[in-house]
Design an enzyme around this catalytic site. Structure first.
Site, PDB file in Angstrom:
ATOM      1  N   ASP A  37       0.866  -1.179   0.000  1.00  0.00           N
ATOM      2  CA  ASP A  37       0.000   0.000   0.000  1.00  0.00           C
ATOM      3  C   ASP A  37       0.901   1.226   0.000  1.00  0.00           C
ATOM      4  O   ASP A  37       1.505   1.558   1.023  1.00  0.00           O
ATOM      5  CB  ASP A  37      -0.896  -0.018   1.242  1.00  0.00           C
ATOM      6  CG  ASP A  37      -1.789   1.211   1.337  1.00  0.00           C
ATOM      7  OD1 ASP A  37      -1.794   2.022   0.390  1.00  0.00           O
ATOM      8  OD2 ASP A  37      -2.470   1.362   2.366  1.00  0.00           O
ATOM      9  N   THR A  63      -7.322   6.030 -10.662  1.00  0.00           N
ATOM     10  CA  THR A  63      -7.582   6.512 -12.023  1.00  0.00           C
ATOM     11  C   THR A  63      -9.063   6.675 -12.358  1.00  0.00           C
ATOM     12  O   THR A  63      -9.408   6.967 -13.498  1.00  0.00           O
ATOM     13  CB  THR A  63      -6.948   5.557 -13.054  1.00  0.00           C
ATOM     14  OG1 THR A  63      -7.488   4.240 -12.865  1.00  0.00           O
ATOM     15  CG2 THR A  63      -5.437   5.522 -12.915  1.00  0.00           C
ATOM     16  N   THR A 102      -0.247  11.984 -16.055  1.00  0.00           N
ATOM     17  CA  THR A 102      -1.381  12.088 -16.964  1.00  0.00           C
ATOM     18  C   THR A 102      -1.469  13.419 -17.699  1.00  0.00           C
ATOM     19  O   THR A 102      -0.969  14.440 -17.211  1.00  0.00           O
ATOM     20  CB  THR A 102      -2.691  11.875 -16.173  1.00  0.00           C
ATOM     21  OG1 THR A 102      -3.818  12.084 -17.021  1.00  0.00           O
ATOM     22  CG2 THR A 102      -2.794  12.867 -15.014  1.00  0.00           C
ATOM     23  N   TYR A 126      -8.984  14.396  -9.983  1.00  0.00           N
ATOM     24  CA  TYR A 126      -7.985  13.439 -10.458  1.00  0.00           C
ATOM     25  C   TYR A 126      -6.742  14.160 -10.978  1.00  0.00           C
ATOM     26  O   TYR A 126      -5.617  13.833 -10.589  1.00  0.00           O
ATOM     27  CB  TYR A 126      -8.589  12.569 -11.562  1.00  0.00           C
ATOM     28  CG  TYR A 126      -7.568  11.753 -12.324  1.00  0.00           C
ATOM     29  CD1 TYR A 126      -6.900  10.691 -11.716  1.00  0.00           C
ATOM     30  CD2 TYR A 126      -7.268  12.056 -13.657  1.00  0.00           C
ATOM     31  CE1 TYR A 126      -5.956   9.948 -12.414  1.00  0.00           C
ATOM     32  CE2 TYR A 126      -6.324  11.312 -14.351  1.00  0.00           C
ATOM     33  CZ  TYR A 126      -5.666  10.265 -13.728  1.00  0.00           C
ATOM     34  OH  TYR A 126      -4.735   9.544 -14.418  1.00  0.00           O
ATOM     35  N   TRP A 151      -5.143   8.695 -22.413  1.00  0.00           N
ATOM     36  CA  TRP A 151      -6.124   7.816 -23.043  1.00  0.00           C
ATOM     37  C   TRP A 151      -5.623   6.370 -23.134  1.00  0.00           C
ATOM     38  O   TRP A 151      -5.603   5.765 -24.219  1.00  0.00           O
ATOM     39  CB  TRP A 151      -6.483   8.345 -24.425  1.00  0.00           C
ATOM     40  CG  TRP A 151      -7.150   9.692 -24.464  1.00  0.00           C
ATOM     41  CD1 TRP A 151      -7.119  10.657 -23.490  1.00  0.00           C
ATOM     42  CD2 TRP A 151      -7.923  10.239 -25.541  1.00  0.00           C
ATOM     43  NE1 TRP A 151      -7.831  11.766 -23.902  1.00  0.00           N
ATOM     44  CE2 TRP A 151      -8.342  11.543 -25.147  1.00  0.00           C
ATOM     45  CE3 TRP A 151      -8.302   9.759 -26.783  1.00  0.00           C
ATOM     46  CZ2 TRP A 151      -9.112  12.357 -25.965  1.00  0.00           C
ATOM     47  CZ3 TRP A 151      -9.065  10.576 -27.608  1.00  0.00           C
ATOM     48  CH2 TRP A 151      -9.472  11.855 -27.196  1.00  0.00           C
TER      49      TRP A 151
END
Length: 293
Positions: A37, A63, A102, A126, A151
């Site tokens: 974790d 995500t 991202t 996010y 993507w």
């Protein structure tokens, strides 16, 4: 070389584990979220100090973009605190940290391609949690590679390709957003890019640490991507009949989280530094028969 991999059962993590297993001089230490974790600072420090990896690859992340709006604390704990824990642990043992980020760190208001030096400005929980993770790594890690991608899709895990194939079985028409642009990126190609960087580091070659963009070409809208998925599925006998794709605006499909209209990433830097080419998502779709929903 010891490589510690987190999130080994995720889309990219699964591909990374499969590829790293094939490298003869790599001792792979692969952990899923039950085994490690990354939010647990003590557990991260204990495992990293015990194993003393040369490279840590963080493929663990929260995500679920829409769910993050309601589960902001969980998203921040994994994407920010988890990344911070790994960065600090990596520095203590002198390891290289390779971290996946991202396109959602950008607001999506730019006309052209986003470069690594462009101003960030995430428009979702996010995106903000991932940006905080990036900043924590930059602030506390001596040796790091942060790879922003976009993507993501692949044979393993949940993604847009699998969703489209599932919906196509029961719908003759599908409405898909046509005013968001980006580069679909095959998970196996992201893993391949990360492995190439890791191998360069293993060979004790000079590695330019920092931020990199890696995503797919050509850039398309979600609706264009859907059409390509269906055309490929028909060519490969995955679908007998394909649905009509109807273009809609983002405003016609409201979601809890706002998405950037422009997610197009400039990938020139990773090509120049590592000779890594952008992902060709059209070629990647040739394996569409393996995409089990």
């Amino acid at each position: 070389m010891k490589v510690l991999l987190t999130g080994c059962n995720g889309q990219v993590g699964y591909c990374l584990a499969e590829q790293l297993k094939k490298i003869s001089n790599v001792e792979l230490l692969a952990f899923d979220k039950e085994q490690l974790d990354i939010v647990d600072t003590e557990q991260v420090n204990n495992i990293v100090s015990e194993k003393k990896p040369d490279i840590i690859i963080n493929a663990a992340a929260y995500t679920a973009v829409d769910k993050a709006e309601a589960e902001s604390q969980l998203a921040y704990s994994i994407n920010h605190i988890g990344a911070k824990n790994l960065a600090e642990a990596a520095t203590k043992v002198g390891a290289l940290l390779i971290h996946i980020s991202t396109d959602y760190v950008f607001p999506g208001t730019k006309e052209g391609l986003y470069t690594e030096s462009d101003q960030t400005g995430p428009v979702s929980v996010y995106g903000r949690s991932k940006l905080d993770g990036e900043n924590a790594i930059i602030a506390s890690c001596a040796k790091y590679i942060i790879i922003r991608t976009a993507w993501v899709f692949g044979e393993h895990g949940h993604n847009f390709v699998k969703t489209m194939l599932r919906l196509a079985k029961t719908n003759k028409q599908l409405k898909v957003v046509s005013d968001q642009q980006g580069g679909p990126t095959y998970a196996g190609d992201i893993a391949k890019a990360i492995v190439a960087i890791a191998v360069k580091f293993m060979k004790e070659e000079t590695v330019a640490y920092g931020l990199y963009h890696y995503s797919g070409l050509p850039h398309v809208t979600w609706s264009d991507f859907a059409r390509e998925i269906f055309n490929k599925a028909k060519d490969k006998n995955v679908l007998a009949d394909i649905p009509q794709v109807i273009d809609i605006a983002t405003t016609d499909y409201p979601t809890p989280a706002q998405r950037p209209k422009n997610s197009k990433l400039n990938t020139e830097r990773i090509t120049q530094e590592f000779d890594i080419q952008a992902s060709d998502w059209q070629i990647a779709l040739n394996s569409i028969a393996d995409y089990k929903s």
